[in-house]
Design an enzyme around this catalytic site. Structure first.
Site, PDB file in Angstrom:
ATOM      1  N   CYS A 265       0.794  -1.235   0.000  1.00  0.00           N
ATOM      2  CA  CYS A 265       0.000   0.000   0.000  1.00  0.00           C
ATOM      3  C   CYS A 265       0.823   1.280   0.000  1.00  0.00           C
ATOM      4  CB  CYS A 265      -0.917   0.012   1.215  1.00  0.00           C
ATOM      5  SG  CYS A 265      -2.316  -1.064   1.006  1.00  0.00           S
TER       6      CYS A 265
HETATM    7  C1  UDX Z   1      -0.775   0.029   5.672  1.00  0.00           C
HETATM    8  C2  UDX Z   1      -1.701   0.919   6.529  1.00  0.00           C
HETATM    9  O1  UDX Z   1      -1.292   0.850   7.891  1.00  0.00           O
HETATM   10  C3  UDX Z   1      -3.157   0.503   6.357  1.00  0.00           C
HETATM   11  O2  UDX Z   1      -3.998   1.368   7.105  1.00  0.00           O
HETATM   12  C4  UDX Z   1      -3.488   0.582   4.868  1.00  0.00           C
HETATM   13  O3  UDX Z   1      -4.818   0.290   4.590  1.00  0.00           O
HETATM   14  C5  UDX Z   1      -2.565  -0.337   4.089  1.00  0.00           C
HETATM   15  O4  UDX Z   1      -1.208   0.043   4.327  1.00  0.00           O
HETATM   16  P1  UDX Z   1       0.336  -2.391   5.893  1.00  0.00           P
HETATM   17  O5  UDX Z   1       0.900  -2.153   4.526  1.00  0.00           O
HETATM   18  O6  UDX Z   1      -0.263  -3.703   6.195  1.00  0.00           O
HETATM   19  O7  UDX Z   1      -0.812  -1.296   6.207  1.00  0.00           O
HETATM   20  O8  UDX Z   1       1.546  -2.142   6.893  1.00  0.00           O
HETATM   21  P2  UDX Z   1       1.875  -1.272   8.194  1.00  0.00           P
HETATM   22  O9  UDX Z   1       1.735  -2.100   9.399  1.00  0.00           O
HETATM   23  O10 UDX Z   1       1.159   0.009   8.162  1.00  0.00           O
HETATM   24  O11 UDX Z   1       3.451  -1.012   7.935  1.00  0.00           O
HETATM   25  C6  UDX Z   1       3.917  -0.416   6.715  1.00  0.00           C
HETATM   26  C7  UDX Z   1       5.427  -0.354   6.652  1.00  0.00           C
HETATM   27  O12 UDX Z   1       5.932   0.616   7.559  1.00  0.00           O
HETATM   28  C8  UDX Z   1       6.143  -1.654   7.010  1.00  0.00           C
HETATM   29  O13 UDX Z   1       7.197  -1.852   6.070  1.00  0.00           O
HETATM   30  C9  UDX Z   1       6.689  -1.427   8.407  1.00  0.00           C
HETATM   31  O14 UDX Z   1       7.852  -2.177   8.662  1.00  0.00           O
HETATM   32  C10 UDX Z   1       6.983   0.069   8.360  1.00  0.00           C
HETATM   33  N1  UDX Z   1       6.954   0.733   9.672  1.00  0.00           N
HETATM   34  C11 UDX Z   1       5.779   0.817  10.369  1.00  0.00           C
HETATM   35  C12 UDX Z   1       8.101   1.347  10.178  1.00  0.00           C
HETATM   36  O15 UDX Z   1       9.172   1.302   9.562  1.00  0.00           O
HETATM   37  N2  UDX Z   1       8.023   2.006  11.376  1.00  0.00           N
HETATM   38  C13 UDX Z   1       6.862   2.114  12.088  1.00  0.00           C
HETATM   39  O16 UDX Z   1       6.874   2.756  13.144  1.00  0.00           O
HETATM   40  C14 UDX Z   1       5.716   1.487  11.579  1.00  0.00           C
END
Ligand code: UDX
Length: 427
Positions: A265
């Site tokens: 996403c």
């Molecule tokens: C995301 C959104 O959270 C969700 O609301 C939307 O509908 C789809 O995209 P998702 O892709 O499942 O969800 O992952 P998410 O848990 O949000 O993490 C995204 C990325 O950010 C990951 O690569 C994660 O490792 C990274 N991340 C997340 C960080 O590097 N630091 C953080 O503090 C949080």
């Protein structure tokens, strides 16, 4: 309520299963017969925590899958469109799948005698529902939106790994419509949900989805930017984040510094909106910066490794983690991939391991890398290890099989260990 859901992909299946779990009768439509058969047998065609349990419970009862789109739309009151909106080679959103679906839904609406609501759930650039989907529906049905049928845009906010929980307990439900009857119909679907419902127009709803994802990615890139400065000043970024997030206006979520964001996403949506903005003659400078910072983190990680060893050429480098985040086998736009690419450019001998994503990685990654069967095998005689995904099990691994336990940690997992030579990515 009687609901049909078009597309048994990730969003469609979670939506269908979640709505059935909440008591609605749901027909999920997909062109792939094997998927349909699996769902009807109570099996999930994709892995998501808790999904199979809900499918088992509801399949054949409140949830049915079918390849017959027309009948499903005729037999239901509301149709959710949950098809994919992939990016094209320029980063723009490819609207062809949703246009095809809108055309078919429109043709079916022509035969329908009663009022029907079409809900766009796919992530589409602002104004797509009003300027693209609605005209296609009107043209193919010969009917008028707002009078003969309703059109709603209601984005999803599901996180992989906890999508069922997110679906059943959302922070909010956004309903973008233009007329009372459509709002009321969709509000009725969410009556059993304990969350605020926010009424708006379709293009605002579309923008809320993009803005939410971009805001979260911005928080991560922000803390990584601050972290890169902290590292140079010998300051612990995680302590900075902790102090920072005590301010109620900031919140502690999405302030985990490290290798950055990936997944199905964030990267696609962020580039999609940037593309749209540029098309409209606007340069989104902050968002451009958010992407640039994210692209820099894997380079910084490899640079740190190179600095530690002098050179990476011919050195055995273990990369622990391929999934874009823990508890998934999804490697789409994972930040581990550019780390591998840069290590190969430095002529390192790369060995990779991930608890869940090995099969997907084997299908996707080409190049001179070795796939280890276990983390221990990846670490054996390694000169250096890079932690690229926050899998819990990496915290307690035995790193003593390495030549010297030099670890570059991109996910803040190992700072408690006294038995390794530790390098935090930006702390
Ligand atoms: C995301 C959104 O959270 C969700 O609301 C939307 O509908 C789809 O995209 P998702 O892709 O499942 O969800 O992952 P998410 O848990 O949000 O993490 C995204 C990325 O950010 C990951 O690569 C994660 O490792 C990274 N991340 C997340 C960080 O590097 N630091 C953080 O503090 C949080």
């Amino acid at each position: 309520m009687e609901i049909s859901v078009i597309g048994a992909g990730y969003v469609g299946l979670i939506t269908a299963a979640g709505l059935a779990e909440k008591g609605h009768n749901v027909l999920v439509i997909d062109i792939q017969k094997e998927k349909v058969d699996m769902i009807n047998a109570g099996k999930s065609p994709l892995y998501e925590e808790g999904l199979e349990e809900i499918l088992r419970k509801n399949s054949g009862k409140r949830l049915k899958a079918t390849t017959d789109g027309e009948k499903s739309i005729l037999d239901t009151d509301v149709t959710f469109i949950c098809v994919q909106t992939p990016a094209d080679f320029e980063g723009a959103v490819d609207l062809r799948p949703i246009k095809r679906v809108a055309e078919n839904v429109g043709k079916t609406l022509k035969k329908k005698k009663t009022y029907h609501v079409v809900v766009v759930k796919s992530t589409v650039p602002p104004s797509t529902t009003e300027k693209t989907v609605t005209p296609i529906l009107e043209e193919n049905s010969g009917k008028k939106a707002g009078r003969d049928f309703g059109v709603v845009m209601s984005p999803e906010f599901l996180r992989e790994g906890i999508a069922i929980k997110d679906f059943l307990n959302p922070d909010r439900v956004i309903i973008g419509a233009t007329e009372e009857k459509a709002y009321k119909t969709v509000e009725e679907i969410y009556r059993g949900f304990n969350c605020p419902i926010y009424r708006t127009d379709p293009r605002t709803a579309e923008m809320i989805k993009y803005a939410s994802n971009i805001f979260l990615a911005t928080k991560i890139s922000f803390i990584n930017d601050i972290g890169n400065i902290c590292k140079k000043l010998d300051i612990d970024t995680y302590k900075v984040a902790e102090g920072l997030s005590m301010d109620k206006r900031i919140s502690p979520h999405f302030l985990n510094a490290g290798l950055g964001w990936g997944g199905s996403c964030f990267p696609k949506d962020i580039r999609g909106l940037v593309h749209k903005a540029k098309e409209l003659g606007y340069e989104p400078k902050l968002v451009d910066g958010v992407i640039k910072i994210n692209e820099e983190q894997p380079k910084i990680m490899v640079r740190l490794g190179k600095k530690r060893l002098g050179t990476l050429e011919g050195k055995k480098a273990a990369v622990l983690g391929l999934a874009f985040k823990p508890n998934t086998d999804d490697i789409r736009d994972s930040q581990a991939l550019p780390v591998i690419e840069y290590l190969l450019k430095e002529d390192a001998c790369v060995v990779v391991y991930d608890p869940k994503a090995m099969e997907n990685a084997k299908k996707t990654i080409n190049g001179r890398i070795t796939f280890a069967k276990t983390a221990q095998e990846a670490l054996k005689d390694a000169d250096i290890a890079f932690i690229t995904t926050a899998w819990e099990e990496f915290r307690e691994l035995d790193y003593s099989g390495m030549k010297k336990p030099i670890i570059v940690d991109g996910r803040n997992l190992l700072r408690h260990r006294k038995d390794i030579i530790y390098e935090g990515l930006c702390w």
